[in-house]
Design an enzyme around this catalytic site. Structure first.
Site, PDB file in Angstrom:
ATOM      1  N   ARG A 196      61.749  80.495  10.070  1.00  0.00           N
ATOM      2  CA  ARG A 196      60.508  80.458   9.308  1.00  0.00           C
ATOM      3  C   ARG A 196      59.728  81.758   9.495  1.00  0.00           C
ATOM      4  O   ARG A 196      59.350  82.110  10.608  1.00  0.00           O
ATOM      5  CB  ARG A 196      59.648  79.260   9.738  1.00  0.00           C
ATOM      6  CG  ARG A 196      60.301  77.922   9.452  1.00  0.00           C
ATOM      7  CD  ARG A 196      59.520  76.776  10.070  1.00  0.00           C
ATOM      8  NE  ARG A 196      60.224  75.516   9.886  1.00  0.00           N
ATOM      9  CZ  ARG A 196      59.928  74.615   8.958  1.00  0.00           C
ATOM     10  NH1 ARG A 196      58.936  74.844   8.126  1.00  0.00           N
ATOM     11  NH2 ARG A 196      60.612  73.502   8.871  1.00  0.00           N
ATOM     12  N   SER A 238      60.075  51.541   7.938  1.00  0.00           N
ATOM     13  CA  SER A 238      59.672  52.897   7.570  1.00  0.00           C
ATOM     14  C   SER A 238      60.616  53.465   6.515  1.00  0.00           C
ATOM     15  O   SER A 238      61.844  53.436   6.684  1.00  0.00           O
ATOM     16  CB  SER A 238      59.690  53.789   8.813  1.00  0.00           C
ATOM     17  OG  SER A 238      59.412  55.130   8.502  1.00  0.00           O
ATOM     18  N   SER A 277      56.326  64.361  -1.272  1.00  0.00           N
ATOM     19  CA  SER A 277      56.030  65.716  -1.706  1.00  0.00           C
ATOM     20  C   SER A 277      57.243  66.600  -1.900  1.00  0.00           C
ATOM     21  O   SER A 277      57.163  67.604  -2.600  1.00  0.00           O
ATOM     22  CB  SER A 277      55.086  66.382  -0.710  1.00  0.00           C
ATOM     23  OG  SER A 277      55.716  66.565   0.549  1.00  0.00           O
ATOM     24  N   HIS A 315      49.363  63.156  -0.757  1.00  0.00           N
ATOM     25  CA  HIS A 315      49.677  63.993  -1.919  1.00  0.00           C
ATOM     26  C   HIS A 315      49.182  63.379  -3.223  1.00  0.00           C
ATOM     27  O   HIS A 315      49.585  63.815  -4.305  1.00  0.00           O
ATOM     28  CB  HIS A 315      51.180  64.259  -1.986  1.00  0.00           C
ATOM     29  CG  HIS A 315      51.662  65.138  -0.878  1.00  0.00           C
ATOM     30  ND1 HIS A 315      51.544  66.512  -0.905  1.00  0.00           N
ATOM     31  CD2 HIS A 315      52.237  64.840   0.318  1.00  0.00           C
ATOM     32  CE1 HIS A 315      52.030  67.025   0.210  1.00  0.00           C
ATOM     33  NE2 HIS A 315      52.455  66.035   0.968  1.00  0.00           N
ATOM     34  N   THR A 359      44.213  62.700   3.126  1.00  0.00           N
ATOM     35  CA  THR A 359      43.865  64.008   3.648  1.00  0.00           C
ATOM     36  C   THR A 359      42.741  64.613   2.829  1.00  0.00           C
ATOM     37  O   THR A 359      42.548  64.276   1.659  1.00  0.00           O
ATOM     38  CB  THR A 359      45.079  64.959   3.626  1.00  0.00           C
ATOM     39  OG1 THR A 359      44.723  66.202   4.234  1.00  0.00           O
ATOM     40  CG2 THR A 359      45.532  65.241   2.201  1.00  0.00           C
ATOM     41  N   LYS A 381      44.326  68.707   0.680  1.00  0.00           N
ATOM     42  CA  LYS A 381      45.154  68.963  -0.497  1.00  0.00           C
ATOM     43  C   LYS A 381      44.328  68.808  -1.777  1.00  0.00           C
ATOM     44  O   LYS A 381      43.728  69.757  -2.238  1.00  0.00           O
ATOM     45  CB  LYS A 381      46.392  68.077  -0.455  1.00  0.00           C
ATOM     46  CG  LYS A 381      47.303  68.418   0.732  1.00  0.00           C
ATOM     47  CD  LYS A 381      48.519  67.552   0.814  1.00  0.00           C
ATOM     48  CE  LYS A 381      49.493  68.060   1.868  1.00  0.00           C
ATOM     49  NZ  LYS A 381      48.975  68.039   3.243  1.00  0.00           N
ATOM     50  N   THR A 436      39.405  64.306  20.987  1.00  0.00           N
ATOM     51  CA  THR A 436      39.526  65.616  20.354  1.00  0.00           C
ATOM     52  C   THR A 436      38.188  66.000  19.741  1.00  0.00           C
ATOM     53  O   THR A 436      37.388  65.139  19.349  1.00  0.00           O
ATOM     54  CB  THR A 436      40.629  65.611  19.275  1.00  0.00           C
ATOM     55  OG1 THR A 436      40.902  66.951  18.864  1.00  0.00           O
ATOM     56  CG2 THR A 436      40.226  64.800  18.062  1.00  0.00           C
ATOM     57  N   THR A 437      37.943  67.300  19.657  1.00  0.00           N
ATOM     58  CA  THR A 437      36.683  67.781  19.108  1.00  0.00           C
ATOM     59  C   THR A 437      36.548  67.387  17.638  1.00  0.00           C
ATOM     60  O   THR A 437      37.504  67.442  16.866  1.00  0.00           O
ATOM     61  CB  THR A 437      36.597  69.311  19.251  1.00  0.00           C
ATOM     62  OG1 THR A 437      36.675  69.643  20.642  1.00  0.00           O
ATOM     63  CG2 THR A 437      35.301  69.852  18.685  1.00  0.00           C
ATOM     64  N   THR A 495      63.228  69.751   6.621  1.00  0.00           N
ATOM     65  CA  THR A 495      62.269  69.167   5.692  1.00  0.00           C
ATOM     66  C   THR A 495      62.980  68.403   4.584  1.00  0.00           C
ATOM     67  O   THR A 495      62.516  67.351   4.130  1.00  0.00           O
ATOM     68  CB  THR A 495      61.366  70.261   5.093  1.00  0.00           C
ATOM     69  OG1 THR A 495      60.792  71.018   6.170  1.00  0.00           O
ATOM     70  CG2 THR A 495      60.253  69.670   4.268  1.00  0.00           C
TER      71      THR A 495
END
Length: 403
Positions: free
Chosen positions: A22, A137, A189, A217, A245, A248, A277-278, A363
């Site tokens: 990558r 799943s 996606s 998505h 999310t 996107k 977590t912050t 992926t």
């Protein structure tokens, strides 16, 4: 050399040999020129047309979003300064959670620092709540969902992608009294296909299973208010939990889970990925809140996205480019070999100033390597014609005309 460093070097050598290494391309985004970016190399700046952004509606550069982020930074500063429990909750966080709950018609919503964290934290926490969970799943679920499922000790059943028959066989074989959860996505996606949500809800009700739907998505894009495919199909009320999310369709950052108020309150009190977590910074939350509010009322923007996606599919098909079947806004172009896919992407960038990310294993499965194109309302006909001509020039002989 330490054994770990040797193992890391060996693995990197293997990844390079397989054409899967990558490389990141540093692009400068321009709020007034999107989807045009600038690429600077060796002191030379080039204008690049980007075809792989997940800012599907171009909301990341919308004036109302930029103004909200700017005002929040001016009045509240850059960072949240703590976890949600330690000075990290503002009126903006509460307002955004309420807006997201309303978007999906749910009792409450909970913000996480990303969609990945939302999936991982929520699924792991749920599947640790009882000793004998059975989770079903979809084979092509996102890595974040897989990580969340693996983080628990549930019995895992992986069903064939979007295969209702296989899902039902596995549900039928599971212990009737065991708690069950079906985890799946709406828009996948990489394959650009869409799950049969209503039919999965039918099976969930028949076999007493909870449902967990990843709409990352699709939120902002589908449905009369941008509530996702579940809203479009009129089945959001049948789903127990919807994950989404802000990075996107809404063009910002962060993730969330929406559902029954008591369940969300329980996640807020028990999910370590949320608690420790912050908090998202006020600039990000303000931008996301402005974006969600705008997108919910901007049906024309959604219509423009799908018109552009349809137009791109037609232009590429007319040029003989091997576009994979896609009922969604995502346009995958088949290449089929990792090194070749990277080379096609490299040539598009170097020779035609077009950025299209190569999608390789893991992926997608080996042999199914592809370019993943994501048109936005701001991609023009001229950009599409230029892309089609460039693909004709760089795709291997014979591949460009293969169905």
């Amino acid at each position: 050399m330490h054994p770990f460093r040797l193992a890391a070097r060996t693995e990197l050598d293997r990844i390079r040999a397989e054409g899967r290494y990558r490389s990141f391309t540093p692009l400068r985004k321009h709020a007034d020129r999107f989807p045009l970016f600038t690429l600077e190399r060796d002191g030379v700046a080039r204008t690049i047309t980007v075809w792989s952004s997940n800012d599907y509606l171009a909301m990341g550069i919308h004036p109302v979003v930029i103004a909200a982020a700017t005002e929040a930074a001016r009045t509240m500063g850059a960072g949240a300064g703590g976890t949600r429990n330690i000075a990290g909750t503002s009126h903006l966080h509460d307002a955004l959670e309420a807006e997201l709950a309303a978007l999906h018609g749910k009792g409450a919503a909970l913000l996480f620092t990303s969609g990945y964290v939302a999936n991982q934290a929520a699924l792991t926490t749920i599947l640790r709540s009882l000793p004998d969970w059975h989770v079903f799943s979809d084979r092509k679920n996102h890595a974040s969902m897989i990580a969340g499922i693996k983080g628990a000790q549930a019995t895992v059943h992986v069903f064939a992608h979007n295969d209702l028959g296989d899902l039902e066989r596995r549900l039928r074989a599971a212990p009737p009294a065991a708690p069950k959860l079906i985890a799946f996505e709406s828009v996948y996606s990489m394959d650009a296909d869409i799950a049969p949500i209503a039919a999965i809800c039918d099976l969930a009700e028949r076999y007493g299973a909870m449902t967990y739907l990843d709409e990352v998505h699709a939120v902002g894009l589908y449905g009369p208010n941008g509530g996702g495919v579940a809203e479009r199909d009129g089945v959001a009320h049948r789903l127990d939990l919807i994950e989404g999310t802000l990075a996107k369709g809404f063009g910002c950052h962060g993730g969330y889970v929406a559902g029954d108020a008591e369940v969300i309150d329980w996640l807020r009190s028990t999910a370590s990925g949320f608690i420790f977590t912050t908090s998202l910074p006020p600039t990000t939350v303000a931008a996301a809140l402005a974006s969600v509010r705008h997108v919910r009322g901007d049906a024309a923007r959604r219509a423009a996205l799908f018109e552009r996606a349809g137009r791109l599919k037609s232009v590429l098909a007319a040029a003989g480019v091997p576009v994979l079947p896609s009922p969604s806004h995502i346009v995958p172009v088949h290449v089929g070999e990792a090194a070749c896919c990277r080379e096609v992407s490299r040539r598009l960038l170097e020779e035609f100033a077009i950025y299209a990310t190569p999608i390789n294993y893991p992926t997608v499965p080996r042999g199914q390597e592809r370019l993943r194109l994501t048109p936005t309302p701001l991609h023009t006909d001229a950009m599409m014609e230029a892309l089609a001509a460039a693909l004709r020039a760089v795709l291997p002989a014979g591949l460009a005309v293969a169905a």
